[in-house]
Design an enzyme around this catalytic site. Structure first.
Site, PDB file in Angstrom:
ATOM      1  N   ALA A   1       0.982  -1.240   0.043  1.00  0.00           N
ATOM      2  CA  ALA A   1      -0.033  -0.056   0.061  1.00  0.00           C
ATOM      3  C   ALA A   1       0.841   1.366  -0.014  1.00  0.00           C
ATOM      4  O   ALA A   1       1.942   1.168   0.330  1.00  0.00           O
ATOM      5  CB  ALA A   1      -0.831  -0.094   1.221  1.00  0.00           C
ATOM      6  N   ASP A   2       0.230   2.249  -0.356  1.00  0.00           N
ATOM      7  CA  ASP A   2       1.017   3.484  -0.491  1.00  0.00           C
ATOM      8  C   ASP A   2      -0.194   4.766  -0.222  1.00  0.00           C
ATOM      9  O   ASP A   2      -1.190   4.535  -0.774  1.00  0.00           O
ATOM     10  CB  ASP A   2       1.660   3.993  -1.765  1.00  0.00           C
ATOM     11  CG  ASP A   2       2.534   4.927  -1.589  1.00  0.00           C
ATOM     12  OD1 ASP A   2       3.882   5.033  -0.924  1.00  0.00           O
ATOM     13  OD2 ASP A   2       2.080   6.159  -2.110  1.00  0.00           O
ATOM     14  N   THR A   3       0.200   5.620   0.681  1.00  0.00           N
ATOM     15  CA  THR A   3      -0.779   6.870   0.851  1.00  0.00           C
ATOM     16  C   THR A   3      -0.106   8.171   0.655  1.00  0.00           C
ATOM     17  O   THR A   3       0.960   8.488   0.929  1.00  0.00           O
ATOM     18  CB  THR A   3      -1.078   6.704   2.479  1.00  0.00           C
ATOM     19  OG1 THR A   3      -1.799   5.721   2.555  1.00  0.00           O
ATOM     20  CG2 THR A   3      -2.271   8.049   2.758  1.00  0.00           C
TER      21      THR A   3
ATOM     22  N   GLY B   1      -3.484   3.775  -2.305  1.00  0.00           N
ATOM     23  CA  GLY B   1      -3.525   2.668  -3.320  1.00  0.00           C
ATOM     24  C   GLY B   1      -3.036   1.320  -2.675  1.00  0.00           C
ATOM     25  O   GLY B   1      -2.133   1.264  -1.746  1.00  0.00           O
TER      26      GLY B   1
END
Length: 201
Positions: A78-80, A115
């Site tokens: 994940a990435d924010t 994501g």
């Protein structure tokens, strides 16, 4: 609990050192382990729309795991990012940077986009979730106190909504609260179910 199509349980691997993501994934009552390959580059094409960047990076983070993944394993990456006025705010490089980010967010509505990529040996599903967050006008003393006390250097946009600044500063939220914390767990649960025909609990 997720099961492989032959009845075996998927071994979920969370590819993140984030304590918040560990806390949120634990809230789904799924067994998982943490495994992080260091040094993965988080680059993206410069012409990529800001809202698409987190999902792109989440997929890039999954790539180094694919070669060694087991048939019964599932990698969660994940990435924010925080987007305000079309500008991407990642993690601050310094306390001065953190204060500048919070001043940019003050009195405005911004988007928090996470994501997520779910990867097995044969399946990969990726998606992104966006939440609108509105801050009141933050005064300098509030910003200084938060940065000095909470040291938000590991947080996109230099804030954690679950911390003091969220209590005193956030006036409204449209979307998933947990997404703002760093992991849209409700959507993850639904996507895990789609990867199989059932989800046994």
């Amino acid at each position: 609990m997720k099961r492989h199509s032959d009845g075996r349980r998927y071994k979920i691997i969370l590819a993140s050192n984030s304590p918040r993501r560990r806390e949120l994934l634990s809230g789904l009552d799924l067994d998982y382990v943490v495994k992080v390959i260091p040094g993965i580059e988080e680059a993206y094409p410069h012409d990529l729309p800001a809202k698409n960047i987190p999902e792109f990076i989440a997929k890039e983070k999954a790539e180094p795991y694919i070669e060694d993944i087991g048939e019964d394993e599932l990698i969660l990456t994940a990435d924010t990012v925080v987007i305000v006025d079309g500008m991407i705010l990642g993690k601050p490089a310094s306390e001065v940077d953190a204060k500048n980010m919070l001043r940019m967010l003050s009195g405005k509505t911004h988007q928090v986009v996470t994501g997520v990529c779910l990867t097995t040996k044969t399946i990969q599903r990726s998606f992104s979730v966006s939440t609108d967050v509105t801050f009141k006008n933050l005064c300098d003393s509030e910003i200084d106190y938060y940065v000095r006390t909470y040291h938000p250097m590991d947080k996109a946009g230099a804030y954690g909504i679950q911390e003091w600044i969220g209590y005193v500063g956030v006036t409204s939220l449209n979307g998933s609260y947990y997404n703002v914390m760093g992991l849209p767990v409700q959507r993850i649960w639904e996507e895990l179910k789609k990867m199989e025909r059932y989800c046994e609990i």
